[in-house]
Design a protein around this motif. Structure first.
Motif, PDB file in Angstrom:
ATOM      1  N   LEU A  71      -8.687  48.032 -23.019  1.00 53.78           N
ATOM      2  CA  LEU A  71      -8.351  49.273 -22.326  1.00 53.78           C
ATOM      3  C   LEU A  71      -7.492  48.924 -21.115  1.00 53.78           C
ATOM      4  CD1 LEU A  71      -8.592  52.293 -21.774  1.00 53.78           C
ATOM      5  CD2 LEU A  71     -10.727  51.827 -20.538  1.00 53.78           C
ATOM      6  N   SER A  72      -6.317  49.559 -21.049  1.00 54.63           N
ATOM      7  CA  SER A  72      -5.402  49.363 -19.926  1.00 54.63           C
ATOM      8  C   SER A  72      -5.063  50.720 -19.337  1.00 54.63           C
ATOM      9  CB  SER A  72      -4.120  48.653 -20.394  1.00 54.63           C
ATOM     10  OG  SER A  72      -3.201  48.551 -19.330  1.00 54.63           O
ATOM     11  N   LEU A  73      -5.339  50.869 -18.052  1.00 55.02           N
ATOM     12  CA  LEU A  73      -5.038  52.108 -17.331  1.00 55.02           C
ATOM     13  C   LEU A  73      -4.147  51.806 -16.126  1.00 55.02           C
ATOM     14  CD1 LEU A  73      -8.618  53.677 -17.355  1.00 55.02           C
ATOM     15  CD2 LEU A  73      -6.713  54.242 -18.865  1.00 55.02           C
ATOM     16  N   ARG A  74      -3.321  50.788 -16.194  1.00 59.81           N
ATOM     17  CA  ARG A  74      -2.553  50.353 -15.037  1.00 59.81           C
ATOM     18  C   ARG A  74      -1.565  51.419 -14.592  1.00 59.81           C
ATOM     19  NH1 ARG A  74       0.811  45.104 -15.773  1.00 59.81           N
ATOM     20  NH2 ARG A  74      -1.279  44.323 -16.312  1.00 59.81           N
ATOM     21  N   ARG A  75      -1.502  51.588 -13.265  1.00 65.05           N
ATOM     22  CA  ARG A  75      -0.600  52.521 -12.597  1.00 65.05           C
ATOM     23  C   ARG A  75      -0.869  53.977 -12.996  1.00 65.05           C
ATOM     24  NH1 ARG A  75       5.415  50.470 -13.162  1.00 65.05           N
ATOM     25  NH2 ARG A  75       5.681  52.016 -11.495  1.00 65.05           N
ATOM     26  N   THR A  76      -2.089  54.264 -13.401  1.00 65.30           N
ATOM     27  CA  THR A  76      -2.478  55.636 -13.735  1.00 65.30           C
ATOM     28  C   THR A  76      -3.162  56.258 -12.523  1.00 65.30           C
ATOM     29  OG1 THR A  76      -2.733  55.040 -16.060  1.00 65.30           O
ATOM     30  CG2 THR A  76      -3.813  57.046 -15.341  1.00 65.30           C
ATOM     31  N   THR A  77      -2.918  57.543 -12.313  1.00 62.66           N
ATOM     32  CA  THR A  77      -3.289  58.185 -11.045  1.00 62.66           C
ATOM     33  C   THR A  77      -4.636  58.884 -11.078  1.00 62.66           C
ATOM     34  OG1 THR A  77      -2.100  60.210 -11.691  1.00 62.66           O
ATOM     35  CG2 THR A  77      -0.861  58.524 -10.493  1.00 62.66           C
ATOM     36  N   MET A  78      -5.534  58.523 -11.974  1.00 63.98           N
ATOM     37  CA  MET A  78      -6.827  59.219 -12.015  1.00 63.98           C
ATOM     38  C   MET A  78      -7.693  58.788 -10.834  1.00 63.98           C
ATOM     39  SD  MET A  78      -6.763  56.402 -14.049  1.00 63.98           S
ATOM     40  CE  MET A  78      -7.672  54.881 -14.221  1.00 63.98           C
ATOM     41  N   ALA A  79      -8.559  59.719 -10.440  1.00 64.39           N
ATOM     42  CA  ALA A  79      -9.480  59.453  -9.334  1.00 64.39           C
ATOM     43  C   ALA A  79     -10.846  59.035  -9.841  1.00 64.39           C
ATOM     44  CB  ALA A  79      -9.613  60.686  -8.442  1.00 64.39           C
ATOM     45  N   HIS A  80     -11.095  59.245 -11.086  1.00 66.61           N
ATOM     46  CA  HIS A  80     -12.387  58.866 -11.650  1.00 66.61           C
ATOM     47  C   HIS A  80     -12.190  58.515 -13.118  1.00 66.61           C
ATOM     48  CE1 HIS A  80     -16.732  58.771 -12.182  1.00 66.61           C
ATOM     49  NE2 HIS A  80     -16.559  59.491 -13.283  1.00 66.61           N
ATOM     50  N   VAL A  81     -12.934  57.517 -13.579  1.00 67.25           N
ATOM     51  CA  VAL A  81     -12.884  57.122 -14.978  1.00 67.25           C
ATOM     52  C   VAL A  81     -14.303  56.876 -15.459  1.00 67.25           C
ATOM     53  CG1 VAL A  81     -12.498  54.702 -14.317  1.00 67.25           C
ATOM     54  CG2 VAL A  81     -11.941  55.457 -16.631  1.00 67.25           C
ATOM     55  N   SER A  82     -14.591  57.414 -16.632  1.00 68.67           N
ATOM     56  CA  SER A  82     -15.910  57.256 -17.230  1.00 68.67           C
ATOM     57  C   SER A  82     -15.743  56.535 -18.560  1.00 68.67           C
ATOM     58  CB  SER A  82     -16.575  58.627 -17.446  1.00 68.67           C
ATOM     59  OG  SER A  82     -17.803  58.482 -18.117  1.00 68.67           O
ATOM     60  N   LEU A  83     -16.492  55.454 -18.729  1.00 65.00           N
ATOM     61  CA  LEU A  83     -16.349  54.637 -19.923  1.00 65.00           C
ATOM     62  C   LEU A  83     -17.663  54.570 -20.680  1.00 65.00           C
ATOM     63  CD1 LEU A  83     -14.302  51.588 -18.540  1.00 65.00           C
ATOM     64  CD2 LEU A  83     -13.444  53.694 -19.580  1.00 65.00           C
ATOM     65  N   SER A  84     -17.533  54.734 -21.976  1.00 65.92           N
ATOM     66  CA  SER A  84     -18.649  54.505 -22.895  1.00 65.92           C
ATOM     67  C   SER A  84     -18.109  53.672 -24.047  1.00 65.92           C
ATOM     68  CB  SER A  84     -19.228  55.848 -23.383  1.00 65.92           C
ATOM     69  OG  SER A  84     -20.303  55.620 -24.271  1.00 65.92           O
ATOM     70  N   CYS A  85     -17.903  52.409 -23.718  1.00 67.77           N
ATOM     71  CA  CYS A  85     -17.265  51.492 -24.672  1.00 67.77           C
ATOM     72  C   CYS A  85     -18.078  50.205 -24.696  1.00 67.77           C
ATOM     73  CB  CYS A  85     -15.822  51.212 -24.275  1.00 67.77           C
ATOM     74  SG  CYS A  85     -14.837  52.687 -23.969  1.00 67.77           S
ATOM     75  N   PRO A  86     -19.131  50.163 -25.463  1.00 67.85           N
ATOM     76  CA  PRO A  86     -20.008  48.988 -25.435  1.00 67.85           C
ATOM     77  C   PRO A  86     -19.349  47.705 -25.930  1.00 67.85           C
ATOM     78  CG  PRO A  86     -20.605  50.458 -27.236  1.00 67.85           C
ATOM     79  CD  PRO A  86     -19.597  51.192 -26.417  1.00 67.85           C
ATOM     80  N   GLN A  87     -18.260  47.818 -26.686  1.00 67.76           N
ATOM     81  CA  GLN A  87     -17.591  46.630 -27.200  1.00 67.76           C
ATOM     82  C   GLN A  87     -16.370  46.213 -26.385  1.00 67.76           C
ATOM     83  OE1 GLN A  87     -18.856  44.918 -29.760  1.00 67.76           O
ATOM     84  NE2 GLN A  87     -20.535  46.413 -29.938  1.00 67.76           N
ATOM     85  N   LEU A  88     -16.167  46.818 -25.239  1.00 69.80           N
ATOM     86  CA  LEU A  88     -14.967  46.553 -24.454  1.00 69.80           C
ATOM     87  C   LEU A  88     -14.951  45.112 -23.951  1.00 69.80           C
ATOM     88  CD1 LEU A  88     -12.427  48.022 -23.417  1.00 69.80           C
ATOM     89  CD2 LEU A  88     -13.641  48.397 -21.260  1.00 69.80           C
ATOM     90  N   ARG A  89     -13.780  44.430 -24.196  1.00 70.38           N
ATOM     91  CA  ARG A  89     -13.610  43.042 -23.778  1.00 70.38           C
ATOM     92  C   ARG A  89     -12.611  42.905 -22.608  1.00 70.38           C
ATOM     93  NH1 ARG A  89     -17.043  43.020 -27.303  1.00 70.38           N
ATOM     94  NH2 ARG A  89     -17.505  41.330 -28.778  1.00 70.38           N
ATOM     95  N   GLU A  90     -11.597  43.748 -22.580  1.00 69.39           N
ATOM     96  CA  GLU A  90     -10.551  43.641 -21.556  1.00 69.39           C
ATOM     97  C   GLU A  90     -10.358  44.991 -20.885  1.00 69.39           C
ATOM     98  OE1 GLU A  90      -6.921  41.992 -22.977  1.00 69.39           O
ATOM     99  OE2 GLU A  90      -7.905  40.435 -24.188  1.00 69.39           O
ATOM    100  N   LEU A  91     -10.360  44.983 -19.562  1.00 68.96           N
ATOM    101  CA  LEU A  91     -10.162  46.196 -18.776  1.00 68.96           C
ATOM    102  C   LEU A  91      -9.097  45.912 -17.719  1.00 68.96           C
ATOM    103  CD1 LEU A  91     -10.923  49.068 -17.950  1.00 68.96           C
ATOM    104  CD2 LEU A  91     -12.746  48.112 -16.522  1.00 68.96           C
ATOM    105  N   ASP A  92      -8.042  46.733 -17.719  1.00 72.17           N
ATOM    106  CA  ASP A  92      -6.921  46.565 -16.800  1.00 72.17           C
ATOM    107  C   ASP A  92      -6.808  47.824 -15.939  1.00 72.17           C
ATOM    108  OD1 ASP A  92      -4.635  46.037 -15.430  1.00 72.17           O
ATOM    109  OD2 ASP A  92      -3.395  45.587 -17.175  1.00 72.17           O
ATOM    110  N   LEU A  93      -7.112  47.692 -14.659  1.00 68.51           N
ATOM    111  CA  LEU A  93      -7.019  48.799 -13.702  1.00 68.51           C
ATOM    112  C   LEU A  93      -5.999  48.484 -12.623  1.00 68.51           C
ATOM    113  CD1 LEU A  93     -10.826  49.578 -13.288  1.00 68.51           C
ATOM    114  CD2 LEU A  93      -9.187  50.756 -14.750  1.00 68.51           C
ATOM    115  N   LYS A  94      -4.983  47.735 -12.937  1.00 68.20           N
ATOM    116  CA  LYS A  94      -3.993  47.319 -11.949  1.00 68.20           C
ATOM    117  C   LYS A  94      -3.283  48.526 -11.340  1.00 68.20           C
ATOM    118  CE  LYS A  94       0.113  44.461 -11.348  1.00 68.20           C
ATOM    119  NZ  LYS A  94       1.056  43.514 -11.985  1.00 68.20           N
ATOM    120  N   ALA A  95      -3.186  48.516 -10.002  1.00 72.87           N
ATOM    121  CA  ALA A  95      -2.451  49.530  -9.244  1.00 72.87           C
ATOM    122  C   ALA A  95      -3.004  50.928  -9.436  1.00 72.87           C
ATOM    123  CB  ALA A  95      -0.969  49.489  -9.599  1.00 72.87           C
TER     124      ALA A  95
END
Length: 1027
Positions: free
Chosen positions: A376-400
């Motif tokens: 999951l990559s959300l880089r440079r996205t302007t959200m103020a809140h993120v909710s995740l229900s991804c038990p198999q998630l290996r990579e998370l990108d929240l850059k910027a």
């Protein structure tokens, strides 16, 4: 072919309309062509367009059906004449409106093509004749064309090239023959509705059966498939318009598994393409305004879609709910788009999605519930809140994601227990507390990027599984943070660039492979221990004082521009290259690090350029091959014991006084850039070239180089006889010895030259030698002897040359600016017959050069006496062999006292080709009889009064700034008239024809007579010019 027909239509429009109308027509046809090219990708199915009544018919929409199996290449190839014909029937709207309606496929329209071809052929005229002169019309033969649906192929028209006469001259039978090449199923339209003028095609009795006629290109299907694999979809459409074989190849399903749309497309055509290629696995749409609607329309067709890439647009809740209709979708990429309506939360739910990348998207809140999601990559996205229900998630990108709070990041990351890679770069709200909770909730985290997070100090953060850590520009990182890193025993890569408050690093990590330390303004001490460390990048650490590195894997170390670095300790068994350029504070102790036993046994290259604190360099290395000490201005002592050293650079070592190279593997060495060198010791078995030029204070030299062939010791004014004798004994293979300006060399030194049995070049210029007898006695192989500016030589100094016949191999003798007198020079010319080059430049004791004649009265020479010295030109080799003198070049430049030069044919100088008498300011008479002389330079001979030439091969006579004299036509004597001739060249051919070209100017006379003289029995031509 379709492009060629289009050009013909444009040519007709150009002749019938002005420029503006022509441009409008081209734009209209371009729009229609784009629609048609898009249709090519659909095959026979799904391409729908209509022809509406333009006022010429009843105004109702007419439905046109392509015959079953007709390919798009046929339609594309016939579009231009068809458009022209239908336009005359009024079936096109004006202004380039979009076509509407449908083109169906009916078998009953089998004569349209014949009617159309008849119309095009019968319209005749000069335009048609002109067009057919430049291209060949196409006719069709039957070939098998596979159906895209997998049904059995039907006979389709293949293109056959034929060159007929002008269509206006075709007979009725010939026209019927051409039309007979079309099968009944290959026509379009109804012949009853396509009559024009009175031209008809009624004779069908000669229709050929075309089943036996099959014309295909030489390219096999496999080869064509390979070629088309390099084309994009737009080029595939154009290629498919060429012929049916190319159409079949271009519409192969494999080329259309990835559908790409970068321009606007109608919903109808998009859906048709999706129906045409239902097995497509990837769909890319960029800059298409209604992308969400199009994708939702295509979901039902693209059941195998696995990757969806969207760029720009507005995607609402309906779009994300529709994603569930793509059961095979595993990858979703959306960039630079707006998600939702900026009020409600966007929910992404899909059972099969494994990779989601939202980059630079505008959204308020986002919720992702994908049980199989791994990236999951959300880089440079302007959200103020993120909710995740991804038990198999290996990579998370929240850059910027600068709007995400520390709590939001913590809640999102801690819900992913299998998280292995986390990117929090430029998330300025992240704190150490969040990192500690993430480390507790995600025990498998192995990659963390917390760069540009000013609130992170990494203290008390424990990440035992961490492999890659980036803390670039984290102002909170200090030396205390390094203790937390010691718990990451598996750490392999560490980035600490721009950590301004970091002062020291001491790490003992067994798996560390790479570390980067750039621009650490307070960093003082570095201590690294890792057996697998391979890369250490240290740059712009202005106060770094000490470095200690222990590694068995590192091979290259670059520590440039560390101005304060004074202490270096290395225990690197495999280190091969070290660059310490501009480390101005390094002390002499650094040499121990790179010597044997210092910790770098495999070192091959060492660069210590501009290390200005080094004064004594001692290196004893059995592996070192390259050493650079350029710019070490403080170095006064150099001791190298490196038997495999092949290259050394000492440029700029101006203060080097004592140098020892024992032993070294050097093949060449230049010490001429060390002007203060006084003691030199060299032991180099492989050295062949040694340059000591300019070592003016070198007094002690011990050179042991058995392979040495060239030694240049010019300007070594203190180079003694003892040093020369030692060198001659230990270097017996010297062939070139330059001792110019070696003022301390005397008779003893010359006597040692008997050891040099191979000596061929000896330069003793600018010395005080008086007795050259040792040279004449021992150097029997000498070819070149240079005695320029030897002021103490007398006429008897060269007696051995022309009396005893010494130096039989001598070919070049330089006596320029020496004290040799007139008689010695004449004896050299007379008796040293093996000389090829003789330099007498600037000889002040030479008054005249008379060669080949004992009495030569120059004052009363008449034409008869001038002619008596002429000898025939020797064209054959036998005539040249009779000459007993090998002299070719005679240079007498700048002889201030010489007044006349006479060379008669009795001198037997048949090889003499060049004489240079330039700058002989007192020269008055020149009389030359040289059969092979080609170049004569008399420039700046201002006193010249007489010039006589019997030189049939002369082709270059230079008289630059020479004051010639008037020519008496009766005696050809020259008398001065102050004529200045610039850039004069004379060409004297074998026929004794002399042509003299000049640009001249007078100084004292307004009338100038310029004469061109033809010698011997030629005509006299006199040219007069008025100045």
């Amino acid at each position: 072919m379709a492009d060629r027909r289009m050009n013909n239509v444009d040519d007709g429009d150009r002749r019938n309309g002005d420029d503006h109308e022509r441009q409008q027509d081209e734009d209209d046809e371009s729009d229609e062509f784009d629609e048609l090219e898009l249709g090519l990708s659909l095959g026979r199915r799904g391409w729908k367009a209509g022809l509406t009544d333009g006022g010429g018919n009843n105004g109702e929409n007419q439905e046109w059906d392509l015959p079953q199996g007709i390919g798009e290449s046929w339609l594309y190839g016939r579009q231009v004449p068809t458009r022209q014909f239908i336009a005359r029937r009024g079936n096109l709207r004006s202004g380039g409106e979009e076509l509407v309606g449908e083109i169906g496929m009916h078998q009953d329209n089998d004569a349209t093509l014949q009617e159309e071809v008849c119309f095009e052929m019968e319209r005749g005229g000069p335009e048609m004749d002109k067009d057919t002169q430049h291209k060949r019309p196409k006719v069709f033969a039957s070939v098998d064309f596979p159906s895209s649906s997998g049904a059995e192929g039907t006979n389709q028209p293949a293109i056959v090239e034929y060159v007929p006469e002008s269509p206006s001259r075709l007979s009725e039978n010939e026209l019927a023959y051409y039309l007979s090449l079309f099968s009944n199923s290959d026509a379009v339209g109804n012949p009853d509705n396509l009559s024009h003028g009175g031209g008809t095609c009624e004779d069908k009795s000669n229709v050929r059966n075309t089943e036996d006629l099959e014309v295909r290109m030489d390219l096999s299907d496999d080869l064509l498939h390979l070629i088309f694999s390099f084309l994009d979809q737009k080029d595939l459409c154009r290629a498919g318009a060429t012929c049916k074989q190319w159409l079949a190849a271009s519409t192969h399903e494999e080329f259309w598994r990835c559908l790409q749309f970068n321009t606007a497309i109608s919903q109808q055509n998009f859906v048709a393409i999706c129906h045409r290629y239902p097995n497509a696995t990837e769909l890319t749409m960029a800059a298409i305004t209604n992308a969400d609607v199009l994708v939702m329309e295509a979901m039902s067709s693209l059941r195998h879609l696995g990757t969806l890439v969207l760029n720009k647009g507005q995607f609402g809740d309906g779009f994300f709910h529709a994603l569930t209709e793509c059961p095979a979708l595993t990858r979703l990429e959306i960039s630079d788009a707006s998600l939702g309506n900026n009020i409600q939360e966007i929910t992404v739910y899909h059972d099969r999605l494994q990779n989601i990348q939202f980059e630079k998207c505008r959204v308020l809140r986002i919720s992702i519930r994908c049980p199989q999601l791994q990236i999951l990559s959300l880089r440079r996205t302007t959200m103020a809140h993120v909710s995740l229900s991804c038990p198999q998630l290996r990579e998370l990108d929240l850059k910027a994601c600068y709007k995400l709070s520390d709590a939001a990041i913590r809640s999102a990351a801690t819900t992913c227990p299998l998280l292995a890679s986390l990117n929090l770069s430029s998330c300025s709200c992240v704190t150490d507390e969040t990192l500690r909770e993430i480390a507790f909730a995600c025990p498998n985290l192995c990659s963390l990027d917390a760069s540009y997070c000013p609130n992170v100090s990494f203290e008390s953060v424990r990440l035992p599984m961490l492999l890659d850590l980036n803390l670039d520009s984290c102002e909170g990182i200090t030396s205390a943070s390094m203790s937390a890193l010691s718990y990451s025993h598996l750490l392999e890569a560490l980035f600490l660039d721009n950590c301004g408050f970091l002062t020291s690093i001491s790490l003992d990590l067994p798996h560390l492979r790479s570390i980067s330390l750039v621009h650490l303004r307070k960093f003082v001490d570095l201590n690294l221990r890792s057996p697998v460390l391979q890369c250490v990048k240290v740059s712009r650490c202005s106060v770094l004082h000490r470095i200690s590195i222990t590694s068995r894997a590192i091979e290259k170390l670059v520590l440039q521009k560390q101005e304060k670095l004074a202490t270096l300790s290395l225990q690197c068994h495999n280190l091969q290259e070290v660059d310490l350029s501009d480390c101005e504070s390094l002390t002499n102790s650094v040499c121990e690090v790179f010597s044997d036993g210092g910790g770098c046994p495999m070192l091959r290259s060492l660069v210590l350029d501009n290390c200005e604190s080094l004064s004594v360099v001692r290196l004893n290395s059995s592996s070192l091959a390259s050493l650079s000490l350029a710019g070490c201005r403080a170095m006064t002592y150099l001791d190298l014991s490196c038997p495999y050293l092949q290259k050394v650079n000492l440029d700029g070592c101006d203060h080097l006084e004592n140098a020892s190279f024992c032993p070294v593997g050097l093949e060449s060495l230049n010490l001429g850039i060390c002007p203060k060198l006084s003691v030199l010791l060299i032991e180099a078995p492989k050295m062949s070239l040694l340059e000591l030029k300019g070592c003016g204070v070198l007094s002690q030299a011990s050179i042991h180089c058995p392979s040495l062939t060239s030694l240049d010791a010019s300007f070594c004014r203190k180079f003694m006889d003892e040093s020369l004798s030692t060198t001659a004994v230990s270097c017996p293979h010297i062939e070139s010895l330059i001792l110019s300006s070696c003022l301390s060399i005397g008779f003893v030194g010359l006597s040692s030259l008997h050891w040099l049995r191979r000596l061929t070049l000896l330069d003793l210029s600018y010395t005080f030698l008086m007795n050259l007898q040792p040279v004449f006695d021992t150097c029997s192989q000498l070819v070149s002897l240079k005695l320029s500016a030897c002021k103490f030589l007398t006429d008897t100094s060269l007696d051995a040359l022309y009396v005893e016949g010494s130096l039989p191999a001598l070919r070049e003798l330089d006596l320029s600016y020496s004290s040799i007198g007139q008689s010695a020079i004449l004896k050299l010319l007379a008796y040293c017959k093996n000389l090829v080059h003789l330099n007498l430049n600037g000889c002040v004791n030479m008054h005249e050069l008379v060669w080949g004649s004992s009495d030569h009265n120059s004052s009363d020479i008449t034409v008869a006496s001038f002619a008596s010295n002429l000898t025939p030109v020797c064209d054959d080799k036998e005539g040249l062999k009779k000459s007993d003198h090998l002299l070719e070049f005679l240079n007498c430049t700048g002889c201030p006292r010489i007044k006349k030069v006479f060379v008669t044919y009795k001198a037997n100088c048949s090889f003499l080709s060049k004489i240079n008498l330039n700058l002989c300011k007192n020269l008055k008479e020149v009389d030359l009889s040289c059969t092979n002389l080609s170049i004569l330079n008399l420039s700046y001979c201002r006193s010249l009064e007489m010039l006589k030439l019997n030189c049939p091969r002369l082709n270059n006579l230079q008289l630059l700034v020479t004051f010639l004299v008037h020519v008496d036509k009766s005696t050809f004597l020259l008398k001065a008239i102050f004529m200045k001739i610039d850039n004069v060249i004379s060409y004297l051919l074998q026929s004794n024809l002399a042509t003299l070209y000049s640009s001249f100017a007078s100084e004292k006379s307004s009338w100038i007579s310029f004469f061109i003289i033809f010698l011997e029995n030629t005509k006299v031509a006199i040219f007069r010019a008025l100045y």
